[in-house]
Motif scaffolding. Structure first.
Motif, mmCIF file in Angstrom:
data_model
loop_
_atom_site.group_PDB
_atom_site.id
_atom_site.type_symbol
_atom_site.label_atom_id
_atom_site.label_comp_id
_atom_site.label_asym_id
_atom_site.label_seq_id
_atom_site.Cartn_x
_atom_site.Cartn_y
_atom_site.Cartn_z
ATOM 1 N N ALA A 6 74.925 2.420 2.137
ATOM 2 C CA ALA A 6 74.020 1.846 3.140
ATOM 3 C C ALA A 6 72.808 1.256 2.428
ATOM 4 N N THR A 7 72.780 -0.059 2.298
ATOM 5 C CA THR A 7 71.675 -0.694 1.567
ATOM 6 C C THR A 7 71.131 -1.899 2.324
ATOM 7 N N GLN A 54 67.224 5.379 -0.003
ATOM 8 C CA GLN A 54 66.998 4.026 -0.540
ATOM 9 C C GLN A 54 65.535 3.756 -0.859
ATOM 10 N N GLU A 55 64.632 4.451 -0.156
ATOM 11 C CA GLU A 55 63.208 4.100 -0.209
ATOM 12 C C GLU A 55 62.419 5.188 -0.950
ATOM 13 N N PHE A 58 59.134 -1.623 3.246
ATOM 14 C CA PHE A 58 59.512 -0.214 3.394
ATOM 15 C C PHE A 58 60.882 -0.189 4.051
ATOM 16 N N PHE A 59 61.881 0.346 3.356
ATOM 17 C CA PHE A 59 63.252 0.281 3.860
ATOM 18 C C PHE A 59 63.603 1.522 4.662
ATOM 19 N N LYS A 60 63.831 1.317 5.944
ATOM 20 C CA LYS A 60 64.277 2.400 6.815
ATOM 21 C C LYS A 60 65.582 1.930 7.445
ATOM 22 N N ARG A 72 59.323 5.604 -1.222
ATOM 23 C CA ARG A 72 58.128 6.079 -0.514
ATOM 24 C C ARG A 72 58.454 6.738 0.830
ATOM 25 N N SER A 73 59.716 7.054 1.035
ATOM 26 C CA SER A 73 60.127 7.743 2.264
ATOM 27 C C SER A 73 59.704 9.212 2.220
#
Lengths: 241, 241
Positions: A48-49, B10-11, A61-63, B13-14
């Motif tokens: 999942a990217t 993936q992040e 910011f990847f959510k 800063r999560s």
């Protein structure tokens, strides 16, 4: 009946491949439309990217779930072509058969990736729409799996625990959650150690079952098993191939 | 203590990233050697394919487990470089922390791929070597996970079923099976909806726990929970962050 068969084995001539071929042939002969997602052959991506979206809502910011929701909402933010193709196959299907070998008490990563990426927030659930309110509610699913372990390894007091605990994340946490009514799982134990005659018998039993899938009553919805009666299991009986 | 932290978000800063950073910093300050497998950042492959081996024992029929066994046996048949690297990291570790968001009641596909590919037949189990006879027996593991779902969604009679059923494939079917003694899982519910103060408190609690990991008693080995007492769970109490 429209059927989608999601196939997660690397080798077309494997036992899983034989089960797939029988399902496709039998269903087609019985007048069903059958589509096959052959995950390894199609090089299906499991991870999942950010590549899963035509653009990012938030490039800083990847959510993943938030990007999924925005992609499902449409506009210029969409899913990648492989996800769209699988979602379209899924929308056309009345029944989805998942054919796979058990890896670590679960699906192989490539099929886990299919769940993670295709059953996207906003598409398969979200905003209070899950279980019987899920967008896909009314479709049916069947877990058809092989495993090396013998049947007696599973049970509330057996070495590997109850098969219903093993399948709980798939059956309730994934399929019921997305609204699928789940048919009794179809388990083949130890295909590698079968004699040709045993193999033939197991394949015949699968063919017979495939013939009558349309008439089957699904397992209780959202209820893996009754913890008050550890021996009871809607799945285990039928699970014996 | 040598620690391997397998990170599947993936992040950086999560919230998962914050938990990772705290673990790495705290363990290092306490004198541990810490290695991090940052799966997404390293582009870790999730799919189990023929690319996982330097050559194939059987080029005509692909059986993943058989190729794994031959690769583990050595000679000119070996694992691909990424698998070897992870196996070496794993062999050095006394404790492995898996840090991930729950996807479909399980690990994200990229981490499932780590289990499928790295915990190979012949390397992590096989030939009767599993559970307390497994080659990795004596190492410890900790599942540290975040999820959107609230804590009260889990329980023998709750909407999502008991958290022990959810974690059974990971805890018993994967980690115990490979000989890991599993520490109580660390669960953070709904980090996205926390106030900054709540977030700070949760992070502090994790830091405190990390400080005393070396002194913890693992959960019962090979026993997810006692089905006779549905309310009992070694995991759930500690699971409340």
């Amino acid at each position: 009946m429209n059927v989608l068969l999601v196939f997660a084995h690397q080798e077309p001539r494997s036992f899983n491949g034989a089960l797939r071929d029988i399902a496709v042939r039998t269903l087609t002969e019985n007048g069903c439309e059958v589509a096959v997602s052959d995950l390894y052959a199609e090089g299906f991506e499991a991870r999942a990217t950010a590549q899963d979206f035509t653009r990012r809502s938030n490039p800083k910011f990847f959510k993943y779930q938030a990007e999924q929701r925005d992609a499902a909402a449409g506009g210029d933010h969409g899913f990648s072509a492989d996800i769209l193709r699988e979602q379209e196959r899924l929308l056309r299907a009345d029944l989805v058969i998942f054919q796979f070998p058990l890896y670590w008490f679960s699906v192989p990563a490539i099929l886990k990736g299919w769940f993670d990426r295709v059953l996207a927030a906003g598409f398969a659930y979200g905003g209070g729409r899950f279980f019987e309110k899920a967008p896909l509610y009314g479709k049916r699913a069947l877990l058809s799996l092989s495993m090396g372990a013998a049947e007696d390894r599973f049970g509330p007091s057996a070495l590997y625990g109850d098969l219903n605990w093993v399948l709980h994340p798939l059956r309730v946490g994934t399929l019921n959650f997305c609204g699928f009514e789940v048919l009794d799982h179809h388990v083949v134990h130890g295909p590698a150690s079968m004699t040709p005659a045993q193999r033939e018998e197991v394949l015949e039993r699968w063919q017979k079952r495939v013939c009558s899938l349309a008439n089957e009553t699904p397992l209780p919805f959202m209820k893996a098993f009754d913890p008050v009666q550890p021996g009871h299991s809607a799945g285990t009986k039928g699970a014996a191939m």
